[in-house]
Design a protein around this motif. Structure first.
Motif, PDB file in Angstrom:
ATOM      1  N   ILE A  69       0.863  -1.179   0.000  1.00 48.33           N
ATOM      2  CA  ILE A  69       0.000   0.000   0.000  1.00 48.33           C
ATOM      3  C   ILE A  69       0.901   1.231   0.000  1.00 48.33           C
ATOM      4  CG2 ILE A  69      -0.231   0.097   2.519  1.00 48.33           C
ATOM      5  CD1 ILE A  69      -3.164   0.989   2.066  1.00 48.33           C
ATOM      6  N   SER A  70       0.531   2.235  -0.796  1.00 43.91           N
ATOM      7  CA  SER A  70       1.395   3.401  -0.905  1.00 43.91           C
ATOM      8  C   SER A  70       0.565   4.645  -1.227  1.00 43.91           C
ATOM      9  CB  SER A  70       2.455   3.191  -1.995  1.00 43.91           C
ATOM     10  OG  SER A  70       1.843   3.029  -3.258  1.00 43.91           O
ATOM     11  N   ARG A  71       1.219   5.807  -1.063  1.00 45.05           N
ATOM     12  CA  ARG A  71       0.570   7.079  -1.374  1.00 45.05           C
ATOM     13  C   ARG A  71       0.939   7.481  -2.796  1.00 45.05           C
ATOM     14  NH1 ARG A  71       1.924  10.199   4.250  1.00 45.05           N
ATOM     15  NH2 ARG A  71       3.917   9.163   3.947  1.00 45.05           N
ATOM     16  N   ALA A  72      -0.048   8.026  -3.486  1.00 48.71           N
ATOM     17  CA  ALA A  72       0.190   8.529  -4.835  1.00 48.71           C
ATOM     18  C   ALA A  72       0.559  10.000  -4.773  1.00 48.71           C
ATOM     19  CB  ALA A  72      -1.065   8.351  -5.680  1.00 48.71           C
ATOM     20  N   ASN A  73       1.063  10.519  -5.864  1.00 44.28           N
ATOM     21  CA  ASN A  73       1.362  11.949  -5.917  1.00 44.28           C
ATOM     22  C   ASN A  73       0.092  12.777  -5.820  1.00 44.28           C
ATOM     23  OD1 ASN A  73       4.137  11.589  -6.167  1.00 44.28           O
ATOM     24  ND2 ASN A  73       4.035  11.463  -8.394  1.00 44.28           N
ATOM     25  N   ALA A  74      -0.981  12.266  -6.389  1.00 42.43           N
ATOM     26  CA  ALA A  74      -2.258  12.988  -6.312  1.00 42.43           C
ATOM     27  C   ALA A  74      -2.741  13.005  -4.871  1.00 42.43           C
ATOM     28  CB  ALA A  74      -3.285  12.317  -7.213  1.00 42.43           C
ATOM     29  N   LYS A  75      -3.275  14.125  -4.465  1.00 40.25           N
ATOM     30  CA  LYS A  75      -3.746  14.266  -3.091  1.00 40.25           C
ATOM     31  C   LYS A  75      -4.885  13.306  -2.810  1.00 40.25           C
ATOM     32  CE  LYS A  75      -5.438  17.792   0.126  1.00 40.25           C
ATOM     33  NZ  LYS A  75      -5.900  19.191   0.269  1.00 40.25           N
ATOM     34  N   ASN A  76      -4.875  12.744  -1.620  1.00 39.44           N
ATOM     35  CA  ASN A  76      -5.957  11.872  -1.152  1.00 39.44           C
ATOM     36  C   ASN A  76      -6.156  10.639  -2.031  1.00 39.44           C
ATOM     37  OD1 ASN A  76      -6.332  13.720   0.874  1.00 39.44           O
ATOM     38  ND2 ASN A  76      -8.099  14.691  -0.088  1.00 39.44           N
ATOM     39  N   THR A  77      -5.085  10.145  -2.599  1.00 34.32           N
ATOM     40  CA  THR A  77      -5.124   8.934  -3.414  1.00 34.32           C
ATOM     41  C   THR A  77      -4.087   7.940  -2.886  1.00 34.32           C
ATOM     42  OG1 THR A  77      -5.818  10.153  -5.387  1.00 34.32           O
ATOM     43  CG2 THR A  77      -4.860   7.976  -5.732  1.00 34.32           C
ATOM     44  N   ARG A  78      -4.489   6.696  -2.821  1.00 36.07           N
ATOM     45  CA  ARG A  78      -3.598   5.637  -2.364  1.00 36.07           C
ATOM     46  C   ARG A  78      -3.693   4.473  -3.350  1.00 36.07           C
ATOM     47  NH1 ARG A  78      -3.150   9.588   0.167  1.00 36.07           N
ATOM     48  NH2 ARG A  78      -3.113   9.850   2.448  1.00 36.07           N
ATOM     49  N   TYR A  79      -2.616   3.700  -3.413  1.00 36.70           N
ATOM     50  CA  TYR A  79      -2.560   2.532  -4.270  1.00 36.70           C
ATOM     51  C   TYR A  79      -2.429   1.269  -3.435  1.00 36.70           C
ATOM     52  CZ  TYR A  79      -1.319   5.793  -8.051  1.00 36.70           C
ATOM     53  OH  TYR A  79      -1.297   6.817  -8.962  1.00 36.70           O
TER      54      TYR A  79
END
Length: 117
Positions: A69-79
């Protein structure tokens, strides 16, 4: 209103990979955590992975070493990167967003992941 939208599900062969995305939008003050849960037919909804605003992560034992699980560059988005998928990973995957302060939880509609040859 807070909207949570998942995407990226589909059909994949055993051993394959998929990446799920979860995006939160609307009137959300801030995010305490975002997590992925899954529910197979006839079973309860179980935690798969969660990440806090501070970057701490937690995984179900069954997915450790395979899912990230990780954070994307886009705000409030996770992968959720899912590798080495197994038939037992087949389920509807739901994203949960927990708002900072109120700790209110918001859920998406879910995305189907099917692992089959």
């Amino acid at each position: 209103q807070v909207q949570v939208v998942e995407s990226g599900g589909g059909l994949v062969q055993p051993g394959g990979s998929l990446r799920l995305s979860c995006a939160a939008s609307g009137s959300i003050f801030g995010i305490y955590s975002m997590g992925w849960y899954r529910q197979a037919p006839g079973k309860e909804r179980d935690l798969v992975a969660v990440i806090t605003s501070g970057g701490s992560t937690n995984y179900a034992d069954s997915v450790k070493g395979r899912f990230t699980i990780s954070r994307a560059n886009a705000k409030n988005t996770r992968y959720l990167q899912m590798n080495s998928l197994k038939p037992e990973d087949t389920a509807v995957y739901y994203c949960e967003v927990v708002e900072s302060g109120s700790l209110t939880a918001y859920w998406g509609q879910g995305t189907q992941v099917t692992v089959s040859s």
